[in-house]
Write an enzyme that holds these catalytic residues in place. Structure first.
Site, PDB file in Angstrom:
ATOM      1  N   ARG A 169       0.901  -1.213  -0.013  1.00  0.00           N
ATOM      2  CA  ARG A 169       0.077   0.105   0.112  1.00  0.00           C
ATOM      3  C   ARG A 169       0.902   1.364  -0.002  1.00  0.00           C
ATOM      4  O   ARG A 169       0.301   2.260  -0.540  1.00  0.00           O
ATOM      5  CB  ARG A 169      -0.907  -0.005   1.024  1.00  0.00           C
ATOM      6  CG  ARG A 169      -2.030  -1.105   1.004  1.00  0.00           C
ATOM      7  CD  ARG A 169      -3.188  -1.190   1.893  1.00  0.00           C
ATOM      8  NE  ARG A 169      -2.604  -1.700   3.104  1.00  0.00           N
ATOM      9  CZ  ARG A 169      -3.012  -3.032   3.615  1.00  0.00           C
ATOM     10  NH1 ARG A 169      -3.721  -3.804   2.749  1.00  0.00           N
ATOM     11  NH2 ARG A 169      -2.665  -3.226   4.951  1.00  0.00           N
ATOM     12  N   GLU A 182       1.961 -10.558  14.597  1.00  0.00           N
ATOM     13  CA  GLU A 182       1.423 -11.149  15.811  1.00  0.00           C
ATOM     14  C   GLU A 182       1.985 -12.479  16.054  1.00  0.00           C
ATOM     15  O   GLU A 182       2.149 -12.823  17.329  1.00  0.00           O
ATOM     16  CB  GLU A 182       0.083 -10.993  15.605  1.00  0.00           C
ATOM     17  CG  GLU A 182      -0.944 -11.201  16.920  1.00  0.00           C
ATOM     18  CD  GLU A 182      -2.337 -10.921  16.728  1.00  0.00           C
ATOM     19  OE1 GLU A 182      -2.952 -10.985  17.762  1.00  0.00           O
ATOM     20  OE2 GLU A 182      -2.633 -10.949  15.556  1.00  0.00           O
TER      21      GLU A 182
END
Lengths: 182, 191
Positions: B72, B109
């Site tokens: 992005r 994570e």
């Protein structure tokens, strides 16, 4: 030079900035590296300008860029011509409702996805990628847009590998390229 | 530091940018309110405002490199680079860049990932800004900073469209200034 290749003095400067890396990603492939073009602000600007000059009066409402190098060229083009920018992405990256098209790889297949709400029937669209080889990815991209009722006006790439005959896979859609690599 | 605290308080463009970002609940998994910038890219005016705000900030800062984080960051970084006359350097997932690369690991994570940059793309003492759509923990941006500093470039600032609550109040990331346009949308009901 083939029919849809642009003929302009800026092309030479663009072509010389593309680096060819042998044997990447595997032996026998002469990889067309556009990152060196992006390191030359004038040549990068010329690349965008050539496409913008071609498309700005063609009432294009959507520029669809193919992940990830199509994002680098497509987003500045979209901004310059006042069009929506629509990223066509690998699976599971887009968070909203998507449709997908499969396309073939040398071994196996992959998918390209698009947000269904991004494009409306009647939108006039361009498909942008850095390079066309076999045309498989571009074909998948065109299918996604046409399935939601958009009109694919043209496909545009910086580089074409004409020996792979990707141009013939585009179902008669015009293809505009700046540089051929033989 | 948010744009509104740094000269753009009340700027209607920030409102338009924020309104154009769509929140998708429970993506990629339950509990996450995903900040979807693809709707911003569909709003030409708001997309242009986004680029203009960054260009106005950086155009007189002698920035010679804009480094964008895949993927992005590739939707915002190139237009900024072009407008300020800077090089654009893509920072990529492993195995994508064909030339000699350096690589930096960062935590996810669960597990970790790597970010790569071509050696030789940036020269020592070049002034760089790093662009991504969003900063959460700052792990990816930290890896990006490390890549550029390993080549002796000077990271002047990190810039993102959206800054998540984890970075609120932080003006710096690894000692580098952080410039953010908007806070996430759709979190009100969790306060």
């Amino acid at each position: 030079m083939s029919g849809n290749e642009v003929n302009d003095p800026r092309i030479y400067g663009i072509k010389t900035k593309i680096r060819v890396v042998p044997d990447f990603p595997k032996k026998g492939i002469m990889f067309q590296d556009i990152t060196t073009l992006l390191l030359d602000p004038k040549a990068f600007q010329d690349t965008i300008d050539l496409f913008v000059e071609r498309y700005r009066d063609m009432n294009i409402s959507v520029v669809a860029g193919i992940e990830a190098r199509g994002f680098i060229f497509g987003s500045p083009i979209a901004l310059a011509i006042g069009a929506k920018f629509v990223p066509l992405r690998k699976p599971k990256k887009l968070p909203g409702e998507t449709i997908f098209e499969e396309y073939e790889l040398e071994y196996g297949s992959d998918r390209l996805e698009m947000h269904v709400e991004a494009v409306n029937p009647g939108d006039r669209a361009l498909v942008i990628d850095d390079l066309i080889a076999t045309g498989g990815t571009l074909c998948a991209a065109m299918n996604l847009l046409e399935r939601v009722g958009a009109e694919v006006v043209e496909c545009a790439c910086v580089i074409e590998l004409p020996e792979l005959k990707g141009r013939e896979r585009l179902g008669g859609k015009p293809l505009c390229v700046l540089v051929e690599y033989r | 530091m948010f744009a509104a605290e740094n000269g753009l308080k009340g700027d209607p463009r920030l409102e338009a940018i924020s309104a154009a970002i769509r929140v998708v609940p429970d993506f990629p998994k339950k509990g996450i309110m995903f900040q979807d910038i693809t709707t911003l890219l569909l709003d030409h005016k708001a997309f242009k405002h986004t680029i203009d705000i960054f260009v106005d900030r950086y155009k007189d800062m002698q920035i010679s490199v804009v480094a964008g984080v895949e993927a992005r960051g590739f939707m915002f970084g190139p237009s900024i680079a072009l407008a300020i006359g800077a090089k654009f350097i893509p920072l990529r997932k492993p195995g994508k860049l064909p030339g000699k690369v350096i690589s930096e690991s960062y935590e996810l994570e669960y597990g970790h990932d790597r970010l790569e940059m071509h050696i030789g793309a940036v020269e020592p003492r070049e002034r760089v800004i790093i662009i991504d759509d969003l900063v959460a923990t700052g792990g990816t941006l930290s890896a990006a900073i490390n890549l550029l500093e390993s080549q002796e470039a000077e990271v002047v600032e990190c810039a993102c469209v959206i800054g998540l609550p984890e970075v609120k109040g932080q003006h710096k990331l690894k000692g580098k200034p952080l410039y953010l346009l908007v806070e996430p949308s759709g979190l009100d009901e969790f306060c």
